[in-house]
Structure formats: C-alpha cells, structure tokens
Design a protein around this motif. Sequence first.
Motif, PDB file in Angstrom:
ATOM      1  N   ARG A  58       0.833  -1.207   0.000  1.00 39.16           N
ATOM      2  CA  ARG A  58       0.000   0.000   0.000  1.00 39.16           C
ATOM      3  C   ARG A  58       0.867   1.256   0.000  1.00 39.16           C
ATOM      4  N   ARG A  59       1.937   1.246   0.777  1.00 40.34           N
ATOM      5  CA  ARG A  59       2.829   2.401   0.840  1.00 40.34           C
ATOM      6  C   ARG A  59       3.510   2.652  -0.501  1.00 40.34           C
ATOM      7  N   ALA A  61       2.382   1.808  -3.454  1.00 42.23           N
ATOM      8  CA  ALA A  61       1.379   2.297  -4.400  1.00 42.23           C
ATOM      9  C   ALA A  61       1.117   3.782  -4.187  1.00 42.23           C
ATOM     10  N   LEU A  62       1.046   4.216  -2.947  1.00 37.85           N
ATOM     11  CA  LEU A  62       0.832   5.638  -2.663  1.00 37.85           C
ATOM     12  C   LEU A  62       2.022   6.469  -3.120  1.00 37.85           C
ATOM     13  N   GLU A  63       3.235   5.959  -2.947  1.00 37.31           N
ATOM     14  CA  GLU A  63       4.424   6.675  -3.414  1.00 37.31           C
ATOM     15  C   GLU A  63       4.416   6.824  -4.930  1.00 37.31           C
ATOM     16  N   ILE A  65       1.766   6.908  -6.874  1.00 38.23           N
ATOM     17  CA  ILE A  65       0.724   7.874  -7.212  1.00 38.23           C
ATOM     18  C   ILE A  65       1.231   9.291  -6.986  1.00 38.23           C
ATOM     19  N   GLU A  66       1.887   9.519  -5.856  1.00 32.58           N
ATOM     20  CA  GLU A  66       2.429  10.846  -5.572  1.00 32.58           C
ATOM     21  C   GLU A  66       3.501  11.232  -6.590  1.00 32.58           C
TER      22      GLU A  66
END
Length: 112
Positions: A58-59, A61-63, A65-66
């Motif tokens: 999850r982390r 994937a968020l990185e 996206i950012e």
Amino acid sequence: MVSRIVETLVQAEINRADQGDSLKNLVTGALVVGAIRRLGPVGLILGTGYVLGKAYIRRRALERIEQKKWLEAHPEQETEIYAETAGMLPHQPETPLNFQSKKKASVKNSPA
C-alpha cells in the motif's frame, strides 16, 4: 496481547481486500484467527508478515501515485530524469546482432 493485535490487523486486511461480501469476510476472518491461535508463535509470525506485506504494498502504491502527480505537475523534470537514466543503460553496439539462426534441413525433420 500481541496476538490479539495481530489477529485484529489481519481481520482488517481481509475486510479491506473484499469489501463487497461481509459474511464471507466474517467467516474468513474467524478461520484465520483460529489458525493464528492454533499455530501459536508461527501463526503470529505469519500473520505479522501478512499485515506488514500488505502495508508495504500500500505504501509503495501511494508513493507511485504521488510521484506520478508530481511528474505531471513538473513536466520539465520528467525529461531530465529520463535523460539521466539513459546514461545508465548498457552500451549498444553500432551493428545489431542477428540472433535469428537459419534453419537447416535435416534428414530427421524432413517429411517422408
């Protein structure tokens, strides 16, 4: 105490993975909690590994996206990044190699 926390986190991950069917999640969560308790320390390690693995995914994937949002906001940086990474690629020869081998007619493979 720690086992209860891990069991709760595993149940939360199961619920997060499949939000559509709550009865299925309830049964699956109960079975996983029972398995963690039966396996003892091994179950605790497996449950912790499962939760940490999901958190890591999850982390990441968020990185991504950012990073994608940042590159969209700064298009000039994107070309510089690709220009830098192009220098890290292996040297490509001027004459391409021909990896296609010519098939030779053999007695074994020829039709009768």
